[in-house]
Design an enzyme around this catalytic site. Structure first.
Site, PDB file in Angstrom:
ATOM      1  N   GLU A  90       0.815  -1.215   0.000  1.00 29.89           N
ATOM      2  CA  GLU A  90       0.000   0.000   0.000  1.00 29.89           C
ATOM      3  C   GLU A  90       0.855   1.274   0.000  1.00 29.89           C
ATOM      4  O   GLU A  90       0.582   2.199  -0.739  1.00 29.89           O
ATOM      5  CB  GLU A  90      -0.908  -0.044   1.247  1.00 29.89           C
ATOM      6  CG  GLU A  90      -1.695   1.204   1.527  1.00 29.89           C
ATOM      7  CD  GLU A  90      -2.881   1.367   0.590  1.00 29.89           C
ATOM      8  OE1 GLU A  90      -3.156   0.425  -0.175  1.00 29.89           O
ATOM      9  OE2 GLU A  90      -3.492   2.442   0.615  1.00 29.89           O
ATOM     10  N   ASP A  91       1.881   1.291   0.820  1.00 32.54           N
ATOM     11  CA  ASP A  91       2.567   2.553   1.097  1.00 32.54           C
ATOM     12  C   ASP A  91       3.989   2.677   0.562  1.00 32.54           C
ATOM     13  O   ASP A  91       4.608   3.725   0.696  1.00 32.54           O
ATOM     14  CB  ASP A  91       2.613   2.793   2.617  1.00 32.54           C
ATOM     15  CG  ASP A  91       1.237   3.091   3.179  1.00 32.54           C
ATOM     16  OD1 ASP A  91       0.350   3.432   2.384  1.00 32.54           O
ATOM     17  OD2 ASP A  91       1.051   2.970   4.405  1.00 32.54           O
TER      18      ASP A  91
END
Ligand code: MN
Length: 748
Positions: A90-91
């Site tokens: 996700e990051d």
């Protein structure tokens, strides 16, 4: 950051990692330790440039989530690995392919699920309830995804302090709305309570602080009471050779607040702020017998309330909860809840099914955890009615552009969100709507404008003498009700106009003017009215009277100068066109100050309206909500609709703040109850009119068998103002309770 500080941070990261390993140790095999180390190294590297909003290294977060997953949820090594990796795809720049290169297929599948969920919780799009349910249903093949997400949310709530206020409110509401019910349904009682308390801390900080302070202030007194109360119980249980612990559990802040609101009582009157818990250490086969034995010993000492006996041992709750509850009368004359359960039941109650399966012998060779995960999957997927109450909650609370309410006979009605008691009345029958005097919602009297919630039971009170008033148009949201009210008003107008026509004929005769179409047209031109009916109506209600007609006559005769006397308010006051907020000022204000809407100035600009569902007044914590029809509406943070609006339409929420302004009055409601004394109404109105600058809009008192219940709607300037008034009202003889409608002041 200098080298020394960085080195210190690295040491801290390792310290936290070791503490994670420590909590894993009892349940995790040696070869798993290698996988966990691998995941930690991978995550630490991937997040190395990242920091949390608090400034701390990002890796603190995945480590904390992994710890929750083991310690508080009870999952194993694979879930620890996945928790450590949960934000990587996700990051960071790493992809799912990178993950599957280093870790097995099971891990990448779970990470894939976690990444997909994050999409749903994307900051800008805001969560959709439908999506949340879909997520639960589609991802429940991998229940661990949901459980890790729950742990992730718990840690984010614990560290919510470092986010900006607007985000805090959104996250807190989402938590209340989705994650707390989820935790509850899955049987994680401790997590559910903590989530609710943390959410309350941000949604209603004042309430939270007040209750916490009161709990702290009363702690010592409570502990003395508990000592005295449990002493004879201990003695008696020892005598019977039972092996036990006695704990006193204090209710969570949010459940105390829930009781205060539901029962409309102050903190001091919540009788079960704590419960006594007797935990028996007893073998499985003797559990039931020993629990009932303890029950019998306790009730030999203290008188039980037979209405409050709950046996969840014979029939456990759907989420696995087992316990025996009774409420007994203490020697000080206070009711005390006593919970009796075994150590096994207690662990299940606190930790949910994870603990439950730990105790069950494996017959099919399946591990306890697999069984448990399967059970959760069943809960989430089940179509059986008794397993469906969780999903039903969602249907009731979440799919809501609509609400579902019930008639007194239990029939179901679907209404649009924001519908009021009056909307409901019109949905039953036009006549019911036209004659609607008020309503009882869940057996409590409410005004016509009361906004309904899903699950409410609504009974309409009618009177033949009641008929629609122009301001009713402000109390309804459904097109049906609006149409019916307009039709009724038109009908009334027509009837009155007929009288007006006769009056006008008579008056014109006095002025020696003939009642001809030509002359009527002249009058219409003069008074700037569109149709004869409007003219007759204004005559009927006295807006056009002797004086006005005289002015007209002298103007006709060439006098002219008197024409200005004509009442210029006549038409404005009557026309009930919805106030149209000029769109531009709003946009401008949002452009200039996209974050904060200052309310209290520029009322004539109408850049906002206060919402009738919660009637906020200056001093309340509020937010603005951009509506499609009516510009910005101001709601209280504690508004029953707030949770919904904030979590579903966060992008339409504008932060709002009051300007100090004494020049504008706001509508607020008070509920009074007590003993019906002679002259009570007089006392109430006197008290209110003695308070500077308060105006009563309406007052409604209902008496019954010597008691009364009343509601007041007042124009008021701010919360301080209202507090003063409440204080004064409470001093009136006969009045026992004064509460603000929709919100109970915690300090009352
Ligand atoms: Mn996370």
């Amino acid at each position: 950051m200098d080298e020394a500080a960085l080195a210190k941070e690295r040491t801290e990261i390792l310290k936290r990692y070791r503490s994670l390993l420590n909590v894993c140790r009892p349940t995790i095999r040696k070869e798993d330790r290698k996988r966990i180390r691998q995941a930690f190294d991978f995550a630490a590297k991937a997040h190395i440039e990242h920091r949390r909003k608090s400034g701390e290294p990002y890796i603190y977060h995945p480590i904390a989530v992994a710890k929750i997953v083991v310690e508080e949820i009870g999952l194993g090594a694979t879930s620890v690995v996945c928790s450590l990796l949960h934000d990587v795809v996700e990051d960071t720049d790493y992809t799912l392919e990178d993950i599957s290169e280093y870790f097995d297929e099971e891990v990448s599948r779970i990470i894939d699920g976690l990444t997909k969920i994050s999409g749903i919780f994307d900051q800008t799009t805001s969560i959709q309830a439908e999506n949340f349910r879909k997520m639960l249903l589609t991802l429940s093949d991998d229940v661990r995804v949901i459980l890790i997400k729950l742990a992730d949310r718990l840690h984010n709530m614990r560290t919510l302090d470092s986010l900006p206020p607007k985000k805090q409110l959104k996250v807190a509401n989402e938590t209340l709305y989705l994650f707390a019910p989820l935790a509850h349904r899955l049987g994680f009682h401790a997590i559910k309570s903590e989530l609710e308390d943390l959410a309350l801390k941000y949604t209603e900080p004042e309430v939270y602080q007040t209750i916490q302070q009161k709990l702290a202030d009363t702690r010592e007194e409570r502990s003395r009471f508990i000592q005295a109360f449990t002493k004879p119980i201990r003695k008696s249980l020892q005598k019977e050779d039972l092996d036990f612990n006695i704990l006193a559990r204090t209710k969570s802040v949010s459940s105390i607040w829930g009781k205060m609101k539901n029962k409309e009582v102050p903190f001091e009157e919540v009788y079960d702020i704590f419960a006594i818990r007797i935990i028996l250490n007893t073998p499985y086969y003797r559990e039931k017998a020993d629990c009932w034995k303890a029950y019998s010993l306790v009730t030999d000492i203290y008188q039980p309330n037979p209405d409050r006996l709950r046996d969840w041992i014979s029939t456990p709750k759907a989420n696995g909860y087992e316990s025996l509850h009774t409420t007994v009368m203490s020697r000080q004359g206070k009711w005390v809840e006593v919970q009796i359960r075994t150590a096994r039941m207690d662990e299940v109650a606190e930790k949910g099914y994870a603990a439950h399966w730990k105790y069950k012998e494996s017959a099919t060779g399946e591990s306890g955890i697999d069984k448990w995960l399967r059970r959760i999957r069943e809960i989430l997927k089940s179509a059986e009615t008794d397993a469906l109450d969780f999903i039903d909650d969602f249907k009731l609370n979440l799919f809501s552009d609509e609400i579902i309410v019930f008639t007194p006979k239990g029939e179901l009605r679907t209404l649009p969100l924001g519908s009021t008691a009056l909307d409901f009345a019109y949905s039953i029958h036009t006549q019911v709507g036209d004659n609607c005097l008020g309503a009882k919602v869940n057996h409590k009297l409410v005004p016509l404008s009361h906004a309904l919630k899903s699950g409410d039971q609504v009974e309409i009170i009618t009177s033949k003498k009641q008929y629609p008033k122009p301001d009713w148009l402000n109390y309804v949201t459904t097109a049906r009700a609006k149409g019916k009210i307009k039709a009724a008003l038109k009908e009334q107008r027509k009837n009155q106009a007929e009288d007006g026509k006769e009056i006008l004929e008579r008056k014109l005769k006095q002025f020696k003017i003939e009642f001809t179409p030509e002359n009527i047209q002249k009058l219409l031109d003069h008074f700037k009215l569109p149709a004869p009916l409007d003219l007759y109506y204004e005559v009927a209600i006295g807006k056009i009277g002797q004086k006005e007609l005289k002015a007209y006559v002298s103007e006709q005769e060439g006098g002219g100068i008197l024409s200005y006397i004509r009442n210029p308010f006549g038409r404005q006051r009557e026309s009930q066109q919805p106030k149209e907020p000029p769109k531009d000022p709003i946009r401008q204000q949002m452009k200039e100050k996209p974050d904060t809407l200052l309310i209290g100035d520029n009322l004539e600009n109408l850049s906002y309206t206060v919402s009738p569902c919660c009637n906020p007044i200056p001093g309340d914590d509020v937010f603005g909500f951009v509506t499609i029809q009516d510009g910005i509406k101001i709601h209280r943070n504690s508004c029953p609709n707030a949770v919904q609006l904030l979590s579903k339409y966060a992008y339409r929420v504008v932060k709002a703040k009051w300007m100090t302004s004494q020049s504008i009055a706001f509508l607020a409601g008070l509920r009074l109850s007590g003993i019906d004394e002679v002259g009570l109404l007089q006392d109430i109105t006197n008290t209110i009119s003695s308070e500077y600058n308060v105006n009563i809009r309406n007052i409604h008192i209902d008496t019954h068998d010597g008691t009364f219940q009343g509601e007041l709607m007042l124009y008021i300037h701010d919360t301080q103002h209202l507090k003063n008034l409440i204080k004064k009202l409470k001093k009136i003889r006969g009045i026992q309770k004064v509460t603000r409608i929709g919100k109970l002041e915690p300090e009352s």
